[in-house]
Design an enzyme around this catalytic site. Sequence first.
Site, short mmCIF file in Angstrom:
data_model
loop_
_atom_site.label_atom_id
_atom_site.label_comp_id
_atom_site.label_asym_id
_atom_site.label_seq_id
_atom_site.Cartn_x
_atom_site.Cartn_y
_atom_site.Cartn_z
N LYS B 76 0.95 -1.10 -0.14
CA LYS B 76 0.43 -0.16 -0.39
C LYS B 76 0.72 0.83 0.09
CE LYS B 76 -3.83 2.17 2.73
NZ LYS B 76 -5.02 1.59 4.04
N SER B 151 -9.75 1.72 2.34
CA SER B 151 -9.02 2.54 2.37
C SER B 151 -7.68 1.63 1.63
CB SER B 151 -8.05 3.43 2.76
OG SER B 151 -6.66 3.08 3.97
N SER B 175 -10.01 -0.73 6.21
CA SER B 175 -9.14 -0.20 5.18
C SER B 175 -8.73 -1.70 5.03
CB SER B 175 -8.70 0.68 5.52
OG SER B 175 -9.17 2.00 5.29
#
Lengths: 484, 483, 95
Positions: B76, B151, B175
């Site tokens: 990420k 997210s 997330s």
Amino acid sequence: MEWEAVIGLEIHAQLATTTKIFSGASTAFGAEANTQACAVDLALPGTLPVFNTKALEMAVMFGTAIDAEINKTSVFDRKNYFYPDSPKGYQTSQLFYPIVGTGSLEIELSDGNSKLIGVTRAHLEEDAGKSLHEKFPSMTGIDLNRAGTPLLEIVSDPDMSSAEEAVAYAKKIHSIVTSIGICDGNMAEGSFRVDCNVSVRHKGEQKLGNRTETKNINSFRFIEKAIKGEIIRQIEILEDGGSIPQETRLYDAEKDQTRTMRSKEEANDYRYFPCPDLLPIVIEDDYIDAIRSKLPELPDAKRQRFSEQYNLAAKDAAVISGNRAQADYFEIVATSTKDAKLAANWLLGEMAKTLNQNDLQIDQSPVDAQALAALLLRIKDNSISVNAARQVFEAMWNGEGSADQIISDKGLKQVTDTGAIEKIVREVIANSDKQVQQYIAAEPDKRGKMLGYFMGQIMKASKGKANPGQVQGLLKPILDSLCN
Amino acid sequence: MFSKTIAQLARGLKDGEFSSCEITENYLDRISAQDNKYNSYITVTPELAMQQAKAADAVIGAGNAGIMTGIPIAHKDIFCSKGTRTSAGSKMLDNFIAPYDATLIEKFNAANSVSLGKTNMDEFAMGSSNENSYYGPVINPWGENRVPGGSSGGSAAAVAAQLAPAATGTDTGGSIRQPCALTNLSGIKPTYGRVSRFGMIAFASSLDQAGPIAKTAEDAAILLNVMAGFDPKDSTSADKPVSDYTASLNQPLAGLKIGLPKEFFSDDLNPLMAEQVQAAVKEYQALGAQIKEISLPNTALSIPAYYIIAPAEASSNLSRFDGVRYGHRCDAPLDLEDMYKRTRQEGFGPEVKRRILVGTYALSEGFYDAYYKKAQQIRRLIQQDYINALKEVDVIMGPTTPQPAFKIGAKTSDPVEMYMEDIYTLSLNLAGLPGMSIPCGMVDGLPVGLQIIGNYFAEERLLNVAHMFQQATDWHKNTAPGL
Amino acid sequence: MALDRQDVEKIAHLARINIDKKDINEYLGNLTSILDLVDQMQRVDTQNVEPLSHPLDAIQRLRADDITESNQREQLQQVAPAVEEGLFLVPKVID
């Protein structure tokens, strides 16, 4: 109506740790810009703080030194504000649960009285970087070397009512933090900075007036001047029917006046909240007791000891014990010369004067304690006169060698041979006919004052080497013998 | 190759079936051919990947391979990785080449894994749909007009689209779990403090936690073995020994006590999803588990508490983005104030600005007690609910989300509607507990996630519970249509 | 607690975020609906409930006072918007 001032101080003492409060970067003063600002100090995204054990220890040392409450749980909070020398956009500080709670200390005033001043709290926080406004024409340069240096902010109660009291309090705190070795106390380098909160009110009034905060004063003299000036300024405004806005001010040493700090003009809302990147600091009694037991001698105890052990005058004992480096220096000289009085006189006289002129601290003196002691021993054994000793001191200061070396190089050794001295005395008398006649004509009780002229001439003739005591012993009997 | 799990790839590497360079090259080719459909990567790092793959092959050749050696993964874009842009999905950091590695990145490097690149995400991890990225929305491989969740939507989409065998994510309010649920993957949000936050760009410090996004619970365990552990650089990191999360994956579940909180099965839940979750629970009963209805009475309050605490912390955490030392700075600022204000206006997207404003307000003078302090008190109540419940049961189960992947744009006009998406996930972050999401069914061709919640530091047990389900069912083997 | 446009401007100033005049109403609407959402909390009695700042009941660890960071200025300033003579530059600030 009479006015009275209400004064409280916030003192920022930089803690003498090797590294920052939350990072492993050095805190050494004077490095090239931003070379001691690591990723954490620069608040790079993703970086996190880890608390320095030494900063905690030093804060607890201070708390125990003033016998204050130590909070076994204390918490770091974030004080949010934007300023380019505050890289995270907040300062990590302690608002709700400071490490040191209430305490107090006694200050001594020039009228011989003492007064108890309350300490509201002392909390840990991080220093900001430095903004250099003058270096570039339209830009400000930011140096973050200082960012993250641990600070102990010591907040007093508003217990002081004059500049003198405020200075005495600041000096007292200074002597404590330097004595216990948690702050180098170097005010010129910003290691010890004082914010003065000042308000005035009519005597007898209970309600406090609006206060101003004059920030970052870095000398005792400026504290005194800033407070005195601020009190007068406020009284003048109030007497003219005006009012004092609650504001932050800066002291301008060149103009000797305070002015509004523009960057702090608006009322701030710091949005304090507990820092989620740091956990509560929890300490045990054992930890506090261990620190208390290792605490070095405090200034008050030292002053007491100095006046008893060395028989120093109260004032001298107070001044010398007030600064740890000076106290240590004194003890070496006093012990080596076995003459504490002489050591104190030189330390507070010649040495203090010269340090002052050169803007140095005692631990930066080119003449160390052993060297000064060696010089003083030559006064004691009558090898040199006090005047000659001053010359030698100056030469030592300039690095010309040891006391003995300089005495010999400059031929400053005193003449103590009575025959030789008597010869000079008689020569001077023989060449001072007019003055001898005046001496003879004078009333006997006025004659003593007239010896000065002869002394001066004799010392001059001996090139300063004649022992003044011996000269004095010979001169008067010879002159008096001429009067009969 | 692209359907292989980490466990399978590791075996293939060990047996010389293929090299790390081959796998890596294949993945890189696939990313460049396919990711225009998903937008799952912000930055692909082919040179770094090939260099790491070569080094890994050498390690394998020397017989020193660990299980992650030579396995490509995606990170990420919230983890700082030295020399690579680390954007956090924000224009603010579009030009930010991280000068240091996050602890998590260091750990994967030390394990000789290969980094394919940095995945797309909601800006600063704020969002539940991955529509809040400066780099554009991520498309869910399960439906071209569907969100992948957020997210960590880029990480989830990349794994679901087989553009990476696995990926890292972070979970501040769901997330990791929510994107896993929406893309048929297995992910775990560990106990707060289990994985270091150092080098992970902060959203809400007391809630943020990193974890793996994988095809199976077993892969999640393998990845967590690399990620977990005490880090002296993170004061909130847990100084506790780490278990081998793969050690007890196969432990039978007989006697496992599962709590079903009635609040997780309220009217908000899509009834078809409720059926799927109940079916999964039946499956667990078949595996020997006992079911108990429990109550987490303050569940509904997790949304308001979270939407104060997270923005409050974020408003402060994001103050460092001021245009002074790194990141975006506006053009030709008139003065300092102008520089701050325009830099932050231009650098942050609308959702980030909204949350900064909410957080700023919640902490401001006169409102602190009513908002921030109140939220922290409610947080304690929520934690207490869990502590009480976990005295009676080993794990708590329920849906991960109230509905399957929704359509892009469906909830963008009303932030509050979007926040409701997190109803089942937020409370865990507030309590700091570990939780997983694993595939447990399909509704209208879209995956359904089963959430499994455990006690503090019970990751090993959670992974075991998830793995045993995956031994008994095939939901996790479903792949997105067209793959 | 109803917000107005002025509140939004004040908050935006505190947060140092410029908001174009035309966008204020939208932010006002967003913030109002978020605050309405969080106002649910006010219905809960939390008297005597200790606020929870950290999910784990842990205490601060201490770091040894040893230098671990050397000068990395050159590397760290590579990502800086404006630097001269090792200093970060910002528009002139008046104290």
